[in-house]
Design a protein around this motif. Structure first.
Motif, short mmCIF file in Angstrom:
data_model
loop_
_atom_site.label_atom_id
_atom_site.label_comp_id
_atom_site.label_asym_id
_atom_site.label_seq_id
_atom_site.Cartn_x
_atom_site.Cartn_y
_atom_site.Cartn_z
N ALA A 162 -3.56 9.07 -4.80
CA ALA A 162 -4.57 9.35 -5.57
C ALA A 162 -5.45 7.92 -4.95
N VAL A 163 -6.56 8.52 -4.70
CA VAL A 163 -7.61 7.43 -4.24
C VAL A 163 -9.11 7.43 -5.24
N LEU A 164 -9.31 6.34 -5.16
CA LEU A 164 -10.91 6.12 -5.91
C LEU A 164 -11.86 5.24 -4.87
N LEU A 165 -12.91 5.95 -4.43
CA LEU A 165 -13.64 5.35 -3.42
C LEU A 165 -14.95 4.67 -3.93
N GLY A 166 -15.25 3.54 -3.61
CA GLY A 166 -16.41 2.75 -3.77
C GLY A 166 -17.08 2.23 -2.37
N ALA A 167 -18.45 1.75 -2.57
CA ALA A 167 -19.37 1.30 -1.65
C ALA A 167 -20.35 0.61 -2.07
N THR A 168 -20.74 -0.54 -1.49
CA THR A 168 -21.89 -1.29 -1.79
C THR A 168 -22.75 -1.46 -0.63
N GLY A 169 -24.20 -1.72 -0.86
CA GLY A 169 -24.91 -1.69 0.33
C GLY A 169 -26.56 -2.23 -0.27
N GLY A 170 -27.15 -2.41 0.68
CA GLY A 170 -28.61 -3.05 0.30
C GLY A 170 -29.57 -2.04 -0.05
N THR A 171 -29.30 -0.68 -0.08
CA THR A 171 -30.51 0.37 -0.53
C THR A 171 -29.62 1.59 -0.90
N ASP A 172 -30.12 2.40 -1.92
CA ASP A 172 -29.49 3.61 -2.33
C ASP A 172 -29.34 4.69 -1.11
N ARG A 173 -30.03 4.49 -0.17
CA ARG A 173 -29.87 5.36 0.96
C ARG A 173 -28.50 5.36 1.44
N VAL A 233 0.87 -1.31 -0.17
CA VAL A 233 0.00 -0.03 -0.08
C VAL A 233 0.92 1.29 -0.02
N GLU A 234 1.94 1.40 0.83
CA GLU A 234 2.92 2.24 0.81
C GLU A 234 3.61 2.77 -0.17
N ALA A 235 3.89 1.55 -1.20
CA ALA A 235 4.55 1.78 -2.45
C ALA A 235 3.60 2.22 -3.75
N SER A 236 2.54 2.05 -3.52
CA SER A 236 1.39 2.37 -4.54
C SER A 236 1.49 3.63 -5.06
N ASP A 237 0.94 4.02 -6.07
CA ASP A 237 0.81 5.28 -6.51
C ASP A 237 -0.66 5.70 -6.26
N GLY A 238 -1.65 4.60 -6.30
CA GLY A 238 -3.11 4.99 -6.20
C GLY A 238 -3.53 4.00 -5.47
N ILE A 239 -5.00 4.20 -4.88
CA ILE A 239 -5.55 3.22 -3.95
C ILE A 239 -6.89 3.21 -4.61
N ILE A 240 -7.73 2.15 -4.53
CA ILE A 240 -8.92 1.93 -5.08
C ILE A 240 -9.65 1.34 -3.76
N ALA A 241 -10.38 1.99 -2.89
CA ALA A 241 -11.01 1.34 -1.89
C ALA A 241 -12.47 1.20 -1.63
N VAL A 242 -12.94 -0.10 -1.51
CA VAL A 242 -14.32 -0.27 -1.63
C VAL A 242 -14.84 -0.92 -0.28
N SER A 243 -15.71 -0.53 0.45
CA SER A 243 -16.00 -1.13 1.63
C SER A 243 -17.71 -1.31 1.55
N PRO A 244 -18.14 -2.40 2.17
CA PRO A 244 -19.64 -2.59 2.32
C PRO A 244 -20.02 -1.65 3.17
N VAL A 245 -21.42 -1.16 3.39
CA VAL A 245 -21.93 -0.40 4.34
C VAL A 245 -22.51 -1.04 5.54
N PHE A 246 -22.06 -0.84 6.71
CA PHE A 246 -22.75 -1.14 7.79
C PHE A 246 -23.09 0.02 8.83
N SER A 247 -24.34 -0.09 9.40
CA SER A 247 -24.68 0.93 10.37
C SER A 247 -24.21 2.27 9.52
#
Length: 208
Positions: free
Chosen positions: A112-123, A75-89
């Motif tokens: 550089a960072v690109l963010l992503g997330a997944t969840g059960g509803t658009d809220r 991670v420290e040696a990378s130029d960019g990070i793509i970070a994706v997490s499921p949503v909890f609470s």
């Protein structure tokens, strides 16, 4: 040919994982667009699920086991990070935050960072702007303007690249690619300072 190294961090818990699926699609688009711009690209994928025990032990012992230490170094040696997490609470997962916490606070500075997330509803898509973006802003990263949220309605659509999710992925990956083009910021090492022996001795005495 210049090269760029991307680390993909997926905090999905299931097998298969929608978070991993989204992460793979973001990475594929970024890799394709960087290659079109004339860069050679290497992509490392980190499944945090496989490191859960090592991450927990790191908090208790203060020591990263070899496999976790290797991932942290990557991670420290990378130029960019793509970070994706499921949503909890209404936030990112505890496993995701725990991994971020074992990193050196300055390890992502300028990346550089690109963010992503997944969840059960658009809220749940608000997690991108109200939880993940502030976290990575605190870490002084350069974040792509568009984050990508994927809900149940986004999966199972045609793979012809014309779905709303595909359009969001292409746009976000394009912004991420823009951040990775050209000269990249590098962490500045603090210069070593030589102190007189008397000053060093005074400092030691003051601690006794």
């Amino acid at each position: 040919m210049e090269s760029r190294r991307i680390t993909v961090i997926s905090a999905g818990l299931g097998v298969p994982s929608s978070s991993r699926l989204l992460a793979d699609q973001l990475a594929a688009s970024a890799e394709r667009q960087l290659a079109a711009a004339g860069y050679s690209v290497s992509v490392d994928v980190v499944e945090l699920r496989d490191l859960a025990v090592e991450i927990a032990n790191n908090f208790v012992t203060g020591y990263a086991a070899p496999r976790l230490a290797e991932v942290i170094a990557g991670v420290e040696a990378s130029d960019g990070i793509i970070a994706v997490s499921p949503v909890f609470s209404a936030s990112y997962s505890g496993l995701f935050k725990s991994f971020i916490d074992v990193l050196d606070p300055k390890a992502l500075d300028g990346k550089a960072v690109l963010l992503g997330a997944t969840g059960g509803t658009d809220r749940h898509q608000m997690v991108l702007d109200y939880a993940m973006r502030p976290l990575f802003s605190y870490l002084r990263t350069r974040i792509a303007a568009t984050g990508v949220f994927a809900g149940p309605q986004d999966w199972g659509t045609s793979g012809d690249g014309d779905s709303p999710l595909s359009a969001r992925i292409e746009r976000a990956a394009g912004e991420f690619t823009g951040l990775l083009e050209g000269a990249q910021p590098r962490p500045q090492q603090a210069p070593l300072e030589s102190l007189p022996f008397e000053q060093l001795l005074a400092g030691i005495s003051g601690r006794n």
